[in-house]
Structures are given as structure tokens and as C-alpha cells.
Design a protein around this motif. Structure first.
Motif, mmCIF file in Angstrom:
data_model
loop_
_atom_site.group_PDB
_atom_site.id
_atom_site.type_symbol
_atom_site.label_atom_id
_atom_site.label_comp_id
_atom_site.label_asym_id
_atom_site.label_seq_id
_atom_site.Cartn_x
_atom_site.Cartn_y
_atom_site.Cartn_z
ATOM 1 N N ILE A 129 34.284 76.377 -32.527
ATOM 2 C CA ILE A 129 32.903 76.426 -33.008
ATOM 3 C C ILE A 129 32.229 75.121 -32.585
ATOM 4 C CG2 ILE A 129 31.330 76.619 -34.962
ATOM 5 C CD1 ILE A 129 33.499 78.045 -36.498
ATOM 6 N N GLU A 130 31.225 75.235 -31.734
ATOM 7 C CA GLU A 130 30.492 74.064 -31.253
ATOM 8 C C GLU A 130 29.200 73.901 -32.043
ATOM 9 O OE1 GLU A 130 29.933 72.909 -26.864
ATOM 10 O OE2 GLU A 130 28.007 73.828 -27.415
ATOM 11 N N ASN A 131 29.085 72.786 -32.746
ATOM 12 C CA ASN A 131 27.859 72.421 -33.459
ATOM 13 C C ASN A 131 27.171 71.335 -32.636
ATOM 14 O OD1 ASN A 131 28.434 73.825 -36.250
ATOM 15 N ND2 ASN A 131 30.303 72.718 -35.711
ATOM 16 N N ALA A 176 25.292 81.727 -32.619
ATOM 17 C CA ALA A 176 24.981 82.371 -33.893
ATOM 18 C C ALA A 176 23.726 81.765 -34.514
ATOM 19 C CB ALA A 176 26.160 82.224 -34.854
ATOM 20 N N PHE A 177 23.451 80.508 -34.152
ATOM 21 C CA PHE A 177 22.237 79.834 -34.619
ATOM 22 C C PHE A 177 21.644 79.059 -33.457
ATOM 23 C CE2 PHE A 177 20.361 75.799 -36.016
ATOM 24 C CZ PHE A 177 19.333 76.250 -36.838
ATOM 25 N N ASN A 178 20.342 79.183 -33.267
ATOM 26 C CA ASN A 178 19.649 78.483 -32.179
ATOM 27 C C ASN A 178 18.302 77.998 -32.681
ATOM 28 O OD1 ASN A 178 17.368 78.794 -30.025
ATOM 29 N ND2 ASN A 178 19.212 78.387 -28.823
ATOM 30 N N TRP A 179 17.963 76.733 -32.370
ATOM 31 C CA TRP A 179 16.677 76.170 -32.808
ATOM 32 C C TRP A 179 16.093 75.309 -31.699
ATOM 33 C CZ3 TRP A 179 15.843 70.851 -34.895
ATOM 34 C CH2 TRP A 179 14.533 70.673 -35.372
ATOM 35 N N ASN A 195 18.749 82.976 -28.672
ATOM 36 C CA ASN A 195 20.201 82.828 -28.701
ATOM 37 C C ASN A 195 20.819 83.164 -27.352
ATOM 38 O OD1 ASN A 195 19.086 83.583 -31.407
ATOM 39 N ND2 ASN A 195 21.090 82.824 -32.023
ATOM 40 N N GLU A 196 21.881 82.447 -27.021
ATOM 41 C CA GLU A 196 22.511 82.541 -25.709
ATOM 42 C C GLU A 196 23.902 83.165 -25.800
ATOM 43 O OE1 GLU A 196 24.446 79.426 -22.444
ATOM 44 O OE2 GLU A 196 23.468 78.720 -24.270
#
Length: 301
Positions: free
Chosen positions: A224-226, A269-272, A290-291
Motif C-alpha cells: 500500500i503506497e501512501n 483507491a484514493f486520489n486528490w 484515479n489511476e
């Protein structure tokens, strides 16, 4: 292949061929195909023909990264291009408590309309970048700390080399927080020439990764990349920011001690994306791009 790429490849081949006096050996070579598909209609396929290093001697290594890009944006003509970097890394010994490495780099990027090779453009960058690194301990954890000084000249379409000129002073920190968590931090200080204002503009920025990795059976890995990056330009009072949370399923298989292959898929899952500019021009605050990413490749070392 463009004349610039051909000339650079020939020069690299001559360099390698003339190193009989050195104990030359391949450090690593990675080839990969990666597809990035965004929800706004943009699809980019990147074919890494070769990325890695070749050891020329104890103090010098030849670096290379050659990518062919295929870009399709909804409502626009399909484009192709090159994204390349060649250079030398020179071990420069120790300066105080730091290990010093000098980088001499040449970057060449080009793009054109795929159907008839029209609408072409290219960018060249000539870079000198000393890098100073040391191992440190923070809170009982081992980290690598680095300082990068960067100076470059460059241009678009053979215009003035001043137009892509600038300097950077950057700081890096990376290390494992635990068995499964890894942290990478970068702090940027840019000062590049602005062709519209005909002056140098200072920009401060940061780029950070907090990654979770969990080994699974049979060579699989769940990650999981944050990620967050942000930049501020005081002169124009503009702030840009981007963040995502991207789970990934990765597979690696070592065939022998010199050859391995890898593959993976991931989705944001999350993009901003955020932009705040003086006068509210072109501001954005969106969460809908989202990619999806998939890749397949191999590594030789």
C-alpha cells in the motif's frame, strides 16, 4: 529513432567498448512495459527498453534509462515520444562524515503525433549534481540521509539554453520504520528560469512516501503506497498538491542469481489533486482521476 538518441547511443557504445583497461561489468538492466490508465480518459503506455548501470571502474559507472512512451488522451490525437537519461556516476570519496558522488547527466525527451509525426517537440537538459549521503539513527531506527546540489542548462526545441536553466538544493531521508513500513521523505528547493517573466522563480516542494509491504506465499507481495507531494511558488502565490493511496499486488520470480522477472497491478483507491493560484485562476480540488496501473518486466544483474 531520433538523431539525438542515435548519437547518444553510439557515444555510449564507444564509451563501453573503450573500457578494456577497466574491470567493466553490468550492474543491472531492467526492461519493463507499464500501462497507466486514468479515469479522465488519459492512457499512457511506457516501454522501458533499458534502465540500469554499467560499472566502468571502482569509481565510475555509466547510467542509462531509455523509455518509449505511447500516450492517448480522450479527444486528442495519439502521441508517441522518448523519455531518456544517460550519465556518469563518479565516486568522490568522503567529505567529513558524508560519502560523495558526482553525477553528470544528459536528459532528452521528445514527443510527436503518432499518425504523421507532426506537432513534434523536444527538451534537452545538461546536469551536474553532487550528492552527499550518510547513515544516521533517529528514534532507534536506521535511516539514509542525503543532500543533493543540482545545476542544469537546457532548452525546448533548440532555443536558448537559459530557458531550462536553474539550480536546486534538495534533502532526502529514507529508512524502515518497522518490518512492514518504509518511509521516504524529500524536501526540494528549486530556482528555475521563467521564460514569460524573464527571471528566476524560487519554488519550495516536498515529495513523501509511506509504504506498507506484506510478503505473501509463492513470490507475491501486497503493498500500500501512501503518497503526497506539494509545491509552492511565492512569486505567483501558487500552491499545487497531489496525494494518493494505492494498493498493489506484486509478483517477483528469480530464475537464477542473475535473472528475475516481475509483474504487478495497482489502483488508486484514493486520489486528490489541488491547485490554489493567485486570483483563483484555474483552481482545482478534485478526487476523480484515479489511476489503474499494470506492469511486466525482467531484471538482469
Amino acid at each position: 529513432m531520433s538523431n539525438t538518441i542515435q548519437k547518444t547511443a553510439i557515444a555510449a557504445a564507444i564509451t563501453l567498448a573503450s573500457t578494456n583497461g577497466f574491470a567493466g561489468e553490468l550492474g543491472s538492466l531492467t526492461s519493463e512495459v507499464k500501462i497507466n490508465d486514468y479515469e479522465n480518459g488519459l492512457t499512457k503506455t511506457e516501454a522501458t527498453i533499458g534502465k540500469g548501470s554499467y560499472k566502468l571502474s571502482d569509481d565510475y559507472s555509466f547510467l542509462f534509462d531509455v523509455d518509449k512512451d505511447f500516450i492517448k488522451n480522450e479527444g486528442e490525437a495519439r502521441k508517441e515520444g522518448w523519455d531518456t537519461q544517460f550519465g556518469l556516476a563518479q565516486g568522490a570519496g568522503s567529505i567529513g562524515d558524508f560519502d560523495a558522488t558526482m553525477y553528470y547527466l544528459f536528459r532528452y525527451d521528445a514527443s510527436w503525433k503518432a499518425s504523421d509525426e507532426s506537432d513534434s517537440s523536444d527538451t534537452k537538459q545538461y546536469i551536474i549534481a553532487p550528492y552527499f549521503s550518510k547513515d544516521i539513527t533517529l528514534g532507534g531506527k536506521d535511516f539514509s540521509f542525503g543532500i543533493e546540489l543540482w545545476a542544469q542548462l537546457g532548452n525546448d526545441n533548440d532555443d536558448s539554453l537559459k530557458n531550462k536553466s536553474g539550480v536546486e538544493t534538495n534533502f532526502y531521508l529514507s529508512g524502515d520504520l518497522s518490518e512492514h513500513w518504509n518511509l521516504e521523505l524529500a524536501w526540494y528547493n528549486f530556482d528555475y528560469y521563467d521564460t514569460e517573466e524573464e527571471e528566476y522563480d524560487y519554488q519550495i516542494g516536498t515529495e513523501n512516501y509511506l509504504t506498507y509491504s506484506l510478503p505473501l506465499p509463492a513470490g507475491f507481495m501486497f503493498n500500500i503506497e501512501n503518497y503526497v507531494e506539494a509545491y509552492h511558488t511565492p512569486d505567483s502565490d501558487t500552491t499545487l498538491a497531489y496525494a494518493h493511496i494505492q494498493p498493489e499486488l506484486e509478483f517477483k520470480k528469480a530464475v537464477n542469481e542473475h535473472f528475475s522477472w516481475h509483474a504487478g497491478v495497482s489502483y488508486e483507491a484514493f486520489n486528490w489533486e489541488f491547485k490554489d493560484a493567485k486570483g483563483n485562476k484555474d483552481d482545482k480540488d478534485i478526487f476523480d482521476n484515479n489511476e489503474f496501473q499494470a506492469y511486466l518486466g525482467f531484471t538482469i544483474k
